[in-house]
Design an enzyme around this catalytic site. Structure first.
Site, PDB file in Angstrom:
ATOM      1  N   ASN A  12       8.970  -2.597  -3.725  1.00  0.00           N
ATOM      2  CA  ASN A  12       8.329  -1.569  -2.910  1.00  0.00           C
ATOM      3  C   ASN A  12       9.446  -0.756  -2.253  1.00  0.00           C
ATOM      4  O   ASN A  12      10.099  -1.223  -1.321  1.00  0.00           O
ATOM      5  CB  ASN A  12       7.461  -2.274  -1.852  1.00  0.00           C
ATOM      6  CG  ASN A  12       6.725  -1.313  -0.959  1.00  0.00           C
ATOM      7  OD1 ASN A  12       6.910  -0.099  -1.042  1.00  0.00           O
ATOM      8  ND2 ASN A  12       5.895  -1.847  -0.092  1.00  0.00           N
ATOM      9  N   LYS A  63      11.887  -3.281  -0.498  1.00  0.00           N
ATOM     10  CA  LYS A  63      11.301  -4.578  -0.183  1.00  0.00           C
ATOM     11  C   LYS A  63      11.046  -5.264  -1.524  1.00  0.00           C
ATOM     12  O   LYS A  63      10.555  -4.608  -2.456  1.00  0.00           O
ATOM     13  CB  LYS A  63       9.987  -4.336   0.568  1.00  0.00           C
ATOM     14  CG  LYS A  63       9.483  -5.499   1.357  1.00  0.00           C
ATOM     15  CD  LYS A  63       8.278  -5.069   2.179  1.00  0.00           C
ATOM     16  CE  LYS A  63       7.515  -6.294   2.624  1.00  0.00           C
ATOM     17  NZ  LYS A  63       6.133  -6.012   2.939  1.00  0.00           N
ATOM     18  N   ARG A  74       5.379  -0.852  -6.651  1.00  0.00           N
ATOM     19  CA  ARG A  74       4.323  -0.235  -5.847  1.00  0.00           C
ATOM     20  C   ARG A  74       4.577   1.275  -5.800  1.00  0.00           C
ATOM     21  O   ARG A  74       5.677   1.707  -5.451  1.00  0.00           O
ATOM     22  CB  ARG A  74       4.344  -0.790  -4.432  1.00  0.00           C
ATOM     23  CG  ARG A  74       3.340  -0.097  -3.563  1.00  0.00           C
ATOM     24  CD  ARG A  74       3.519  -0.469  -2.117  1.00  0.00           C
ATOM     25  NE  ARG A  74       2.542   0.223  -1.312  1.00  0.00           N
ATOM     26  CZ  ARG A  74       2.797   0.770  -0.137  1.00  0.00           C
ATOM     27  NH1 ARG A  74       4.011   0.695   0.375  1.00  0.00           N
ATOM     28  NH2 ARG A  74       1.856   1.380   0.527  1.00  0.00           N
ATOM     29  N   HIS A  95      -4.005   1.879   0.424  1.00  0.00           N
ATOM     30  CA  HIS A  95      -4.162   0.427   0.646  1.00  0.00           C
ATOM     31  C   HIS A  95      -5.060  -0.221  -0.401  1.00  0.00           C
ATOM     32  O   HIS A  95      -5.641  -1.291  -0.156  1.00  0.00           O
ATOM     33  CB  HIS A  95      -4.786   0.115   2.035  1.00  0.00           C
ATOM     34  CG  HIS A  95      -3.929   0.459   3.200  1.00  0.00           C
ATOM     35  ND1 HIS A  95      -4.442   0.997   4.366  1.00  0.00           N
ATOM     36  CD2 HIS A  95      -2.605   0.349   3.397  1.00  0.00           C
ATOM     37  CE1 HIS A  95      -3.455   1.200   5.225  1.00  0.00           C
ATOM     38  NE2 HIS A  95      -2.325   0.826   4.659  1.00  0.00           N
ATOM     39  N   HIS A 102      -8.404  -3.065   6.854  1.00  0.00           N
ATOM     40  CA  HIS A 102      -6.977  -3.379   6.689  1.00  0.00           C
ATOM     41  C   HIS A 102      -6.248  -2.763   7.882  1.00  0.00           C
ATOM     42  O   HIS A 102      -6.161  -1.543   8.007  1.00  0.00           O
ATOM     43  CB  HIS A 102      -6.441  -2.803   5.370  1.00  0.00           C
ATOM     44  CG  HIS A 102      -4.955  -2.989   5.244  1.00  0.00           C
ATOM     45  ND1 HIS A 102      -4.386  -3.911   4.404  1.00  0.00           N
ATOM     46  CD2 HIS A 102      -3.922  -2.389   5.879  1.00  0.00           C
ATOM     47  CE1 HIS A 102      -3.070  -3.870   4.535  1.00  0.00           C
ATOM     48  NE2 HIS A 102      -2.769  -2.949   5.426  1.00  0.00           N
ATOM     49  N   GLY A 118      -2.806  -2.753   9.692  1.00  0.00           N
ATOM     50  CA  GLY A 118      -1.382  -3.045   9.833  1.00  0.00           C
ATOM     51  C   GLY A 118      -0.760  -1.914  10.627  1.00  0.00           C
ATOM     52  O   GLY A 118      -1.404  -1.380  11.539  1.00  0.00           O
ATOM     53  N   ASN A 119       0.452  -1.532  10.265  1.00  0.00           N
ATOM     54  CA  ASN A 119       0.998  -0.322  10.877  1.00  0.00           C
ATOM     55  C   ASN A 119       0.188   0.884  10.459  1.00  0.00           C
ATOM     56  O   ASN A 119      -0.096   1.776  11.236  1.00  0.00           O
ATOM     57  CB  ASN A 119       2.454  -0.155  10.466  1.00  0.00           C
ATOM     58  CG  ASN A 119       3.350  -0.430  11.630  1.00  0.00           C
ATOM     59  OD1 ASN A 119       3.037  -0.041  12.751  1.00  0.00           O
ATOM     60  ND2 ASN A 119       4.446  -1.108  11.376  1.00  0.00           N
ATOM     61  N   ARG A 173       0.246   6.966  13.803  1.00  0.00           N
ATOM     62  CA  ARG A 173      -0.547   8.071  13.241  1.00  0.00           C
ATOM     63  C   ARG A 173      -1.837   8.260  14.033  1.00  0.00           C
ATOM     64  O   ARG A 173      -2.489   7.286  14.403  1.00  0.00           O
ATOM     65  CB  ARG A 173      -0.895   7.783  11.771  1.00  0.00           C
ATOM     66  CG  ARG A 173       0.288   7.928  10.846  1.00  0.00           C
ATOM     67  CD  ARG A 173      -0.056   7.498   9.426  1.00  0.00           C
ATOM     68  NE  ARG A 173       0.727   6.336   9.044  1.00  0.00           N
ATOM     69  CZ  ARG A 173       0.509   5.592   7.957  1.00  0.00           C
ATOM     70  NH1 ARG A 173      -0.473   5.888   7.137  1.00  0.00           N
ATOM     71  NH2 ARG A 173       1.275   4.561   7.692  1.00  0.00           N
ATOM     72  N   GLY A 200      -5.329  -7.273  11.823  1.00  0.00           N
ATOM     73  CA  GLY A 200      -6.586  -7.909  11.413  1.00  0.00           C
ATOM     74  C   GLY A 200      -6.462  -9.413  11.265  1.00  0.00           C
ATOM     75  O   GLY A 200      -7.385 -10.173  11.565  1.00  0.00           O
ATOM     76  N   ASN A 257      -4.282 -11.354  12.850  1.00  0.00           N
ATOM     77  CA  ASN A 257      -3.742 -12.062  14.034  1.00  0.00           C
ATOM     78  C   ASN A 257      -4.424 -11.755  15.363  1.00  0.00           C
ATOM     79  O   ASN A 257      -4.419 -12.603  16.250  1.00  0.00           O
ATOM     80  CB  ASN A 257      -2.254 -11.720  14.187  1.00  0.00           C
ATOM     81  CG  ASN A 257      -1.423 -12.351  13.099  1.00  0.00           C
ATOM     82  OD1 ASN A 257      -1.330 -13.569  13.004  1.00  0.00           O
ATOM     83  ND2 ASN A 257      -0.837 -11.520  12.253  1.00  0.00           N
ATOM     84  N   GLU A 288      -0.274  -8.220  -0.934  1.00  0.00           N
ATOM     85  CA  GLU A 288      -0.155  -7.096  -1.864  1.00  0.00           C
ATOM     86  C   GLU A 288       0.822  -7.421  -2.989  1.00  0.00           C
ATOM     87  O   GLU A 288       0.628  -7.012  -4.134  1.00  0.00           O
ATOM     88  CB  GLU A 288       0.254  -5.839  -1.096  1.00  0.00           C
ATOM     89  CG  GLU A 288      -0.884  -5.377  -0.191  1.00  0.00           C
ATOM     90  CD  GLU A 288      -0.485  -4.298   0.803  1.00  0.00           C
ATOM     91  OE1 GLU A 288      -0.650  -3.132   0.477  1.00  0.00           O
ATOM     92  OE2 GLU A 288      -0.024  -4.646   1.899  1.00  0.00           O
TER      93      GLU A 288
HETATM   94  P1  AMP Z   1       1.666  -5.057   9.105  1.00  0.00           P
HETATM   95  O1  AMP Z   1       1.987  -3.610   8.892  1.00  0.00           O
HETATM   96  O2  AMP Z   1       0.537  -5.547   8.250  1.00  0.00           O
HETATM   97  O3  AMP Z   1       2.867  -5.955   9.055  1.00  0.00           O
HETATM   98  O4  AMP Z   1       1.112  -5.178  10.623  1.00  0.00           O
HETATM   99  C1  AMP Z   1       1.894  -4.823  11.728  1.00  0.00           C
HETATM  100  C2  AMP Z   1       1.021  -4.896  12.978  1.00  0.00           C
HETATM  101  O5  AMP Z   1       0.486  -6.224  13.125  1.00  0.00           O
HETATM  102  C3  AMP Z   1       1.783  -4.585  14.263  1.00  0.00           C
HETATM  103  O6  AMP Z   1       0.998  -3.734  15.095  1.00  0.00           O
HETATM  104  C4  AMP Z   1       1.890  -5.960  14.902  1.00  0.00           C
HETATM  105  O7  AMP Z   1       1.964  -5.908  16.308  1.00  0.00           O
HETATM  106  C5  AMP Z   1       0.595  -6.584  14.489  1.00  0.00           C
HETATM  107  N1  AMP Z   1       0.634  -8.025  14.708  1.00  0.00           N
HETATM  108  C6  AMP Z   1       1.385  -8.948  14.071  1.00  0.00           C
HETATM  109  N2  AMP Z   1       1.215 -10.167  14.634  1.00  0.00           N
HETATM  110  C7  AMP Z   1       0.340 -10.004  15.670  1.00  0.00           C
HETATM  111  C8  AMP Z   1      -0.253 -10.874  16.640  1.00  0.00           C
HETATM  112  N3  AMP Z   1       0.030 -12.169  16.670  1.00  0.00           N
HETATM  113  N4  AMP Z   1      -1.125 -10.341  17.515  1.00  0.00           N
HETATM  114  C9  AMP Z   1      -1.414  -9.031  17.494  1.00  0.00           C
HETATM  115  N5  AMP Z   1      -0.905  -8.160  16.610  1.00  0.00           N
HETATM  116  C10 AMP Z   1      -0.037  -8.640  15.709  1.00  0.00           C
END
Ligand code: AMP
Length: 397
Positions: free
Chosen positions: A10, A17, A87, A176, A204, A206-207, A237, A329, A331, A381
């Site tokens: 990626n 990555k 990717r 995604h 989904h 994440g960031n 964003r 999602g 965590n 992924e």
């Molecule tokens: P990703 O792009 O899938 O790696 O997700 C990154 C996001 O997940 C960031 O906003 C992190 O703060 C959030 N994240 C990771 N671990 C936790 C956690 N234990 N509690 C809340 N948010 C988390």
């Protein structure tokens, strides 16, 4: 036949990555990240089993980083590399599935760069470098957009003049896709439902964040559009804004279009609202200590997510479950519960103990008994890209 290894790559504009996926092994054989490429601080971090390693790359570009990391991959695979899966963010409307790489496919990916000017050129750098170094290996491009090519026209068309669609590719594509596909299939497996007779809402988070309606294994709608800026509030964003905001900012502040795009993609979202961080973990901690702007950022994030999920439900004939995935999602139990509080008409109710337990890679059903199913499913992924890569190789054999 011994089990096969796929290197999944990626590439970002200054990073690579990578993960070596074995089809029969849940753990990656080796994984790592080369970053700050092109600068004097270029560095390669990798993990082999439990051991972590670092090597300074001193000004390495993508090709030099590949030359450094590929021997590590060769060693970890014991010289047995079946394929490389790349990717690629944007496949335009051309790619409805993964594609074996050749000159023609590379040209189409290049032509789709107009739709993803930051992402596709970076992906191509990785593809060119890996094809130069491994000219005899079948390599495969897996697209973030491909899964959403099953969306019906009423979901993918914007209400703008038709020639913008026919002549200039202006439509919704969605992103995604690899993650939405992976977790919706995993959900079917976890619940014993056949993929081809199952309906899911997926968040989904994440960031980057997006929702998706997956019916019988196909995407019928998703919240991202022409670009990954549409839809939900994300780390930096904005997600949806009034389209006239651009005009307003230009008139009142004299900003040009690049400045406006930069603010909406890099300075908005959770970061813009909180003034503190794009990281949900940091915001939850700050909110618990009484930071009002962090609290507001979380509230806006959850409400907008709930609204998007409710909208996605229009595409479903029935609801077999709502799936949370991505770093947030998987965590943030607080985000999951706050979001569902905004969806009262859906009759969701969480088992609070199960909700708290599903973090750090723990998957499970977190709904209370006799309420619609809510699942937490860690996305993977890299594995999905490896699965699609091997499926293509098997189909060609
Ligand atoms: P990703 O792009 O899938 O790696 O997700 C990154 C996001 O997940 C960031 O906003 C992190 O703060 C959030 N994240 C990771 N671990 C936790 C956690 N234990 N509690 C809340 N948010 C988390």
């Amino acid at each position: 036949m011994s089990s096969r290894n796929v290197l999944v790559i990626n590439c970002g504009s200054s990073s690579i990555k990578f993960a070596l996926v074995n089809e029969d092994n849940d753990e990656f054989l080796i994984q790592g990240l080369a970053e700050r490429l092109g600068s004097s601080e270029a560095v390669l971090n990798w993990q082999l089993g439990d051991e972590k390693h670092v090597a300074q790359l001193h000004g390495a570009d993508h090709k030099a980083a590949f030359e450094r990391l590929l021997p590590l991959v060769q060693k970890a695979s014991h010289g047995k590399l079946t394929s490389i899966g790349h990717r690629v963010v944007h496949g335009g409307a051309h790619f409805t599935a993964a594609s074996a790489l050749n000159r023609e496919v590379i040209d189409v990916i290049r032509s789709a760069a107009v739709l993803a000017p930051l992402h596709n050129p970076a992906g191509l750098i990785g593809i060119e470098a890996a094809m130069t170094l491994y000219p005899d290996l079948t390599q495969v491009a897996v697209f973030d957009t491909a899964f959403h090519q099953t969306m019906p026209a009423h979901a993918y068309r914007y209400a703008v003049p038709e020639h913008l669609y026919t002549d200039h590719h202006v439509r919704r594509y969605g992103f995604h896709g690899t993650s939405h596909m992976f977790v919706s299939r995993r959900a079917a497996a976890m619940t014993g439902l056949p993929v081809e007779d199952s309906s899911w809402l997926v968040a989904h988070l994440g960031n980057g964040c997006s929702t998706c309606a997956v019916v019988n294994g196909e995407s019928l709608d998703t919240s991202m559009g022409l670009t990954p800026l549409e839809g939900l509030v994300m780390g930096t964003r904005s997600g949806d804004v009034d389209p006239s905001l651009h005009n307003y900012l230009s008139r009142t502040l004299g900003w040009d279009i690049q400045r406006i795009e930069s603010v909406l993609t890099k300075e908005s979202g959770l970061l813009g609202l909180s003034g503190l961080s794009n990281d949900m973990r940091t915001l939850i901690e700050a909110s618990q200590k009484g930071d009002e702007r962090a609290t507001l950022a979380i509230e806006v994030f959850c409400y907008r997510l709930a609204k998007s999920l409710a909208g996605m439900a229009c595409a479903l004939p029935k609801l077999d479950g709502l799936i949370f995935t991505g770093g947030i999602g998987e965590n943030a139990s607080l985000v999951r519960s706050k979001t569902l509080e905004h969806m009262r008409l859906f009759n969701f109710k969480l088992d609070e103990e199960a909700n708290l337990k599903c973090t750090r890679g723990v998957a499970g059903n977190i709904s209370a008994e006799n309420h619609p199913r809510v699942l937490v499913i860690p996305t993977n992924e890299e594995r999905q890209i490896a699965v699609e890569t091997l499926a293509l190789i098997d189909a060609k054999a």
